[in-house]
Design a protein around this motif. Structure first.
Motif, PDB file in Angstrom:
ATOM      1  N   ALA A 104      19.190  26.625 -51.633  1.00 50.13           N
ATOM      2  CA  ALA A 104      17.945  25.864 -51.590  1.00 50.13           C
ATOM      3  C   ALA A 104      17.546  25.664 -50.134  1.00 50.13           C
ATOM      4  CB  ALA A 104      18.121  24.512 -52.277  1.00 50.13           C
ATOM      5  N   ALA A 105      16.240  25.610 -49.918  1.00 51.63           N
ATOM      6  CA  ALA A 105      15.702  25.321 -48.588  1.00 51.63           C
ATOM      7  C   ALA A 105      14.730  24.156 -48.719  1.00 51.63           C
ATOM      8  CB  ALA A 105      14.990  26.552 -48.022  1.00 51.63           C
ATOM      9  N   ILE A 106      14.559  23.422 -47.624  1.00 46.61           N
ATOM     10  CA  ILE A 106      13.727  22.223 -47.642  1.00 46.61           C
ATOM     11  C   ILE A 106      12.609  22.347 -46.619  1.00 46.61           C
ATOM     12  CG2 ILE A 106      13.683  19.720 -47.295  1.00 46.61           C
ATOM     13  CD1 ILE A 106      16.774  19.827 -47.896  1.00 46.61           C
ATOM     14  N   ALA A 107      11.379  22.139 -47.105  1.00 47.27           N
ATOM     15  CA  ALA A 107      10.201  22.037 -46.237  1.00 47.27           C
ATOM     16  C   ALA A 107       9.644  20.635 -46.452  1.00 47.27           C
ATOM     17  CB  ALA A 107       9.166  23.094 -46.592  1.00 47.27           C
ATOM     18  N   SER A 108       9.557  19.857 -45.388  1.00 46.78           N
ATOM     19  CA  SER A 108       9.107  18.471 -45.528  1.00 46.78           C
ATOM     20  C   SER A 108       7.786  18.260 -44.796  1.00 46.78           C
ATOM     21  CB  SER A 108      10.167  17.510 -44.988  1.00 46.78           C
ATOM     22  OG  SER A 108      10.363  17.702 -43.601  1.00 46.78           O
ATOM     23  N   SER A 152      20.465  26.037 -43.517  1.00 47.08           N
ATOM     24  CA  SER A 152      20.308  25.201 -42.323  1.00 47.08           C
ATOM     25  C   SER A 152      18.884  25.164 -41.786  1.00 47.08           C
ATOM     26  CB  SER A 152      21.266  25.659 -41.219  1.00 47.08           C
ATOM     27  OG  SER A 152      20.956  26.980 -40.823  1.00 47.08           O
ATOM     28  N   SER A 153      18.115  26.201 -41.994  1.00 50.20           N
ATOM     29  CA  SER A 153      16.741  26.227 -41.492  1.00 50.20           C
ATOM     30  C   SER A 153      15.849  25.305 -42.322  1.00 50.20           C
ATOM     31  CB  SER A 153      16.172  27.642 -41.545  1.00 50.20           C
ATOM     32  OG  SER A 153      16.898  28.483 -40.692  1.00 50.20           O
ATOM     33  N   THR A 154      15.002  24.561 -41.641  1.00 45.30           N
ATOM     34  CA  THR A 154      14.060  23.679 -42.321  1.00 45.30           C
ATOM     35  C   THR A 154      12.682  23.836 -41.692  1.00 45.30           C
ATOM     36  OG1 THR A 154      14.520  21.829 -40.829  1.00 45.30           O
ATOM     37  CG2 THR A 154      15.821  21.940 -42.855  1.00 45.30           C
ATOM     38  N   ILE A 155      11.700  23.305 -42.389  1.00 44.66           N
ATOM     39  CA  ILE A 155      10.344  23.221 -41.864  1.00 44.66           C
ATOM     40  C   ILE A 155       9.929  21.767 -41.983  1.00 44.66           C
ATOM     41  CG2 ILE A 155       7.925  23.768 -42.357  1.00 44.66           C
ATOM     42  CD1 ILE A 155       8.822  26.561 -43.122  1.00 44.66           C
ATOM     43  N   ALA A 176       2.926  26.470 -34.870  1.00 44.66           N
ATOM     44  CA  ALA A 176       4.348  26.148 -34.971  1.00 44.66           C
ATOM     45  C   ALA A 176       4.890  26.540 -36.351  1.00 44.66           C
ATOM     46  CB  ALA A 176       4.574  24.657 -34.716  1.00 44.66           C
ATOM     47  N   LEU A 177       4.128  26.269 -37.405  1.00 47.81           N
ATOM     48  CA  LEU A 177       4.547  26.639 -38.755  1.00 47.81           C
ATOM     49  C   LEU A 177       4.709  28.157 -38.872  1.00 47.81           C
ATOM     50  CD1 LEU A 177       5.145  25.998 -41.725  1.00 47.81           C
ATOM     51  CD2 LEU A 177       2.662  25.973 -42.126  1.00 47.81           C
ATOM     52  N   ARG A 223      12.058  32.502 -39.727  1.00 46.24           N
ATOM     53  CA  ARG A 223      13.492  32.161 -39.712  1.00 46.24           C
ATOM     54  C   ARG A 223      13.872  31.403 -40.979  1.00 46.24           C
ATOM     55  NH1 ARG A 223      17.372  29.360 -35.187  1.00 46.24           N
ATOM     56  NH2 ARG A 223      19.100  29.091 -36.623  1.00 46.24           N
ATOM     57  N   PHE A 224      13.031  30.476 -41.404  1.00 45.00           N
ATOM     58  CA  PHE A 224      13.236  29.715 -42.646  1.00 45.00           C
ATOM     59  C   PHE A 224      13.412  30.678 -43.822  1.00 45.00           C
ATOM     60  CE2 PHE A 224      11.156  27.665 -46.342  1.00 45.00           C
ATOM     61  CZ  PHE A 224      11.845  26.453 -46.429  1.00 45.00           C
ATOM     62  N   ALA A 225      12.503  31.628 -43.957  1.00 42.99           N
ATOM     63  CA  ALA A 225      12.555  32.595 -45.059  1.00 42.99           C
ATOM     64  C   ALA A 225      13.747  33.535 -44.917  1.00 42.99           C
ATOM     65  CB  ALA A 225      11.252  33.390 -45.128  1.00 42.99           C
TER      66      ALA A 225
END
Length: 196
Positions: free
Chosen positions: A109-113, A141-144, A166-167, A173-175
């Motif tokens: 799972a990845a988290i974008a906040s 470990s990568s987040t947005i 920035a996004l 890297r997130f993907a």
């Protein structure tokens, strides 16, 4: 076969801002060849948690819950797009995830906040790391972190200003991180049955 990735979003507010980030994540993952789908907690509209999916006799869970359980079981990975409410998690998204447990196991799972403030929902993201780990997911470990939304994505979900730049710089890297762990988990599940 394309990676099946569910992107979860949990705001019930009538003037949703974070949906822009959720839709952006879906489009970007699709652009990388993933079979990405948005799961909007408000659209699924599960009741406040009374009984988990696993607590219903087979075939007796509400239709929306049964359909979502099937999607979760078939998914290879998840993205949680979460707003920050009072320095913590969104109740709508938390309620949706708590209806399930074993269905989440052994997938990344990845988290974008996001938030209205300059911290971009990072306090919520920190809380979600523990929640998702406890629910059997490996959190990459990568987040947005996006905030404020109006300075990052316009009403059509297109990047704007410095926040948008920035996004666009963070997303690859997130993907990459999520897709690497997705491939690793798929390969391992094909070789060895998960221990539970």
């Amino acid at each position: 076969m394309a990676d099946r990735i569910l992107v979860f979003y949990g705001s019930y507010r009538h003037d949703q801002q974070g949906i822009r980030l959720a839709e952006y994540c879906v489009r970007q993952l699709q652009g990388r060849g993933a079979d990405a789908e948005l799961i909007d907690a408000q659209a699924v509209n599960l009741p406040m948690l009374d009984r988990m999916y696993k607590e219903y006799p087979e075939g007796e869970a509400p239709a929306a819950m049964e359909a979502l359980a099937g999607k979760i079981r078939k998914a290879d990975a998840f993205v949680f797009v979460t707003g920050e409410y009072n320095w913590s998690v969104q109740p709508g998204l938390k309620n949706l995830t708590d209806h399930f447990l074993e269905e989440w196991f052994w997938r990344p799972a990845a988290i974008a906040s996001y938030s209205a403030g300059r911290f971009g929902g990072v306090r919520s993201a920190l809380a979600w790391r523990d929640i998702l780990g406890e629910m059997g997911m490996v959190v990459v470990s990568s987040t947005i972190a996006v905030g404020p939304m109006k300075d990052t994505l316009d009403e059509d979900g297109e990047p704007v200003g410095d926040g948008g730049k920035a996004l666009e710089q963070q997303f690859p890297r997130f993907a990459d991180d999520l897709l690497w762990w997705t491939a690793a988990a798929k390969t391992q599940r094909e070789k060895v049955k998960p221990p539970y």
